[in-house]
Design an enzyme around this catalytic site. Structure first.
Site, short mmCIF file in Angstrom:
data_model
loop_
_atom_site.label_atom_id
_atom_site.label_comp_id
_atom_site.label_asym_id
_atom_site.label_seq_id
_atom_site.Cartn_x
_atom_site.Cartn_y
_atom_site.Cartn_z
N TYR A 23 -7.19 -25.27 35.01
CA TYR A 23 -6.52 -24.85 36.25
C TYR A 23 -5.14 -25.38 35.65
O TYR A 23 -4.07 -24.66 35.84
CB TYR A 23 -6.99 -25.10 37.14
CG TYR A 23 -6.96 -25.28 38.81
CD1 TYR A 23 -6.85 -23.39 38.97
CD2 TYR A 23 -5.84 -26.32 39.19
CE1 TYR A 23 -6.25 -23.01 40.24
CE2 TYR A 23 -5.32 -25.27 40.04
CZ TYR A 23 -5.65 -23.83 40.71
OH TYR A 23 -5.15 -23.87 42.10
N SER A 47 0.89 -24.28 42.14
CA SER A 47 -0.27 -25.18 42.67
C SER A 47 0.80 -26.60 42.46
O SER A 47 1.32 -27.10 41.50
CB SER A 47 -1.23 -25.61 41.41
OG SER A 47 -1.93 -26.14 41.91
P1 NAP Z 1 -9.46 -17.88 47.28
O1 NAP Z 1 -9.63 -18.14 49.22
O2 NAP Z 1 -10.74 -18.44 46.25
O3 NAP Z 1 -8.85 -16.43 46.84
C1 NAP Z 1 -8.12 -15.58 45.51
C2 NAP Z 1 -8.08 -14.77 45.41
O4 NAP Z 1 -8.10 -14.46 44.46
C3 NAP Z 1 -9.44 -13.92 46.21
O5 NAP Z 1 -8.69 -12.88 46.93
C4 NAP Z 1 -10.41 -13.70 44.79
O6 NAP Z 1 -11.00 -12.35 45.13
C5 NAP Z 1 -9.45 -13.41 44.32
N1 NAP Z 1 -9.86 -13.15 42.32
C6 NAP Z 1 -9.73 -14.16 41.50
N2 NAP Z 1 -10.41 -13.70 40.79
C7 NAP Z 1 -9.88 -12.09 41.04
C8 NAP Z 1 -10.20 -11.01 39.59
N3 NAP Z 1 -10.71 -11.66 38.48
N4 NAP Z 1 -10.09 -9.60 40.54
C9 NAP Z 1 -9.26 -9.67 41.38
N5 NAP Z 1 -9.56 -10.80 42.26
C10 NAP Z 1 -9.13 -12.07 41.53
O7 NAP Z 1 -8.41 -18.92 47.04
P2 NAP Z 1 -6.71 -18.73 47.85
O8 NAP Z 1 -6.80 -20.95 47.86
O9 NAP Z 1 -6.18 -18.13 48.99
O10 NAP Z 1 -5.79 -18.86 46.35
C11 NAP Z 1 -4.98 -17.51 46.06
C12 NAP Z 1 -3.97 -18.45 45.31
O11 NAP Z 1 -2.88 -19.53 45.62
C13 NAP Z 1 -4.48 -18.86 43.81
O12 NAP Z 1 -4.22 -18.45 42.90
C14 NAP Z 1 -4.45 -20.54 43.72
O13 NAP Z 1 -4.84 -20.96 42.63
C15 NAP Z 1 -3.22 -20.89 44.54
N6 NAP Z 1 -3.93 -22.09 45.01
C16 NAP Z 1 -4.43 -22.33 46.00
C17 NAP Z 1 -4.34 -23.85 46.63
C18 NAP Z 1 -5.41 -23.97 48.08
O14 NAP Z 1 -5.17 -25.03 48.30
N7 NAP Z 1 -5.68 -23.28 48.44
C19 NAP Z 1 -3.77 -24.50 46.20
C20 NAP Z 1 -2.47 -23.91 45.61
C21 NAP Z 1 -3.01 -23.15 44.86
P3 NAP Z 1 -12.47 -12.72 44.86
O15 NAP Z 1 -12.35 -13.27 46.79
O16 NAP Z 1 -13.71 -11.61 44.54
O17 NAP Z 1 -13.01 -14.21 44.32
#
Ligand code: NAP
Length: 255
Positions: free
Chosen positions: A160, A147
């Site tokens: 986080y 991140s």
């Molecule tokens: P997201 O849409 O909230 O997706 C997160 C994913 O992780 C979802 O599929 C979620 O499942 C899954 N998850 C969370 N807790 C879980 C658990 N206990 N067991 C199984 N699955 C679980 O967010 P995203 O932005 O795509 O995030 C993906 C990664 O990128 C994360 O590590 C996040 O920190 C990182 N990231 C995102 C951004 C951004 O701007 N979006 C920036 C930097 C880093 P559910 O749908 O069931 O909750």
């Protein structure tokens, strides 16, 4: 001389992506399936949307339902992934959660919830697959999703930030131990991307404007923006890249 672009192909490879039902995880699954891989999505609820999007172009996808806050699911994930497609070659530790709260008010439960999924599971899932890869000596690829808060402090997200800062260190540490086994451990640090993770931020007019004004590219990122770096780090093209985290951030860190 024309470069051999086959080095980016994932044909014949199997990739396991956590958090595959939505957001960046879904984007990575689609990119890998398009690059020719068999893809396994791990999620706590069904990945039917991801499966349908991959079926549309005839790609190969199976899901494993598991709650990644529970460390005891690790052996089951390894076993079910082998049943699905045999050897897993690529592991993407993408699943992650964020809890926004003033640092003085963070509960132990919320702290543990974030650290368990974002940090502890990343290590033990990587360890589980690396054990097999060290044994069969055929190498492997681990891609950890970091991140901007792997580099910066952030506000109202202490657990986080702690977990994502740990991810960069862990990526380096594991690369130091496993590079000699032909295992590439690298990371991707997404900038501000349009997913569920940032919904609250994007709905906050003031914060949203502040963030957008600081992104040199002038727009939020999308799951498709991650595809290139994710394919590169999963493919032969990155065979001598170890322990590095690539920012895909529209220039955010350059400011
Ligand atoms: P997201 O849409 O909230 O997706 C997160 C994913 O992780 C979802 O599929 C979620 O499942 C899954 N998850 C969370 N807790 C879980 C658990 N206990 N067991 C199984 N699955 C679980 O967010 P995203 O932005 O795509 O995030 C993906 C990664 O990128 C994360 O590590 C996040 O920190 C990182 N990231 C995102 C951004 C951004 O701007 N979006 C920036 C930097 C880093 P559910 O749908 O069931 O909750």
């Amino acid at each position: 001389m024309t470069p051999n672009l086959n080095m980016f192909s994932l044909e014949g490879k199997t990739a396991l992506v956590t958090g595959a039902n939505t957001g960046l995880g879904q984007g990575i699954c689609i990119a890998y399936a398009k690059a020719g891989a068999n893809v396994i999505g791990v999620a706590r609820r069904s990945c039917e949307d991801t499966a349908a999007k991959i079926a549309d172009f005839g790609g190969s996808f199976k899901e494993i339902i598991a709650d990644l806050s529970d460390i005891s699911v690790v052996p089951t994930i390894v076993e079910q992934s082998q049943k699905a497609f045999g050897r897993v070659d690529i592991l993407v530790n993408n699943a992650g959660i964020i809890k926004r709260c003033d640092a003085v008010d963070v509960s132990i439960e919320d702290w543990d919830a974030v650290i368990n999924v974002n940090e502890k599971m990343v290590f033990f899932l990587s360890q589980a697959f690396a054990k097999g890869w060290v044994k069969d000596n055929k190498g492997g690829k681990i891609i950890n999703i970091a991140s901007m808060l792997s580099y910066q402090g952030g506000i109202r997200v202490p657990a986080y930030t702690a977990s994502k800062s740990a991810i960069i260190g862990l990526t380096r540490e594991l690369a130091n131990e496993w590079s000699k086994y032909n295992i590439n451990v690298n990371g991707i640090a997404p900038g501000y991307m349009e997913t569920n993770n940032t919904e609250n931020l994007r709905n906050d007019e003031h914060r949203s404007e502040e963030i957008l004004g600081r992104i040199p590219a002038g727009r939020w990122g999308t799951p498709e923006d991650i595809a290139g770096a994710a394919i590169f780090l999963a493919s032969e093209a990155s065979s001598y890249v170890h322990g590095f985290t690539i920012a895909v951030d529209g220039g955010w860190l350059a400011r």
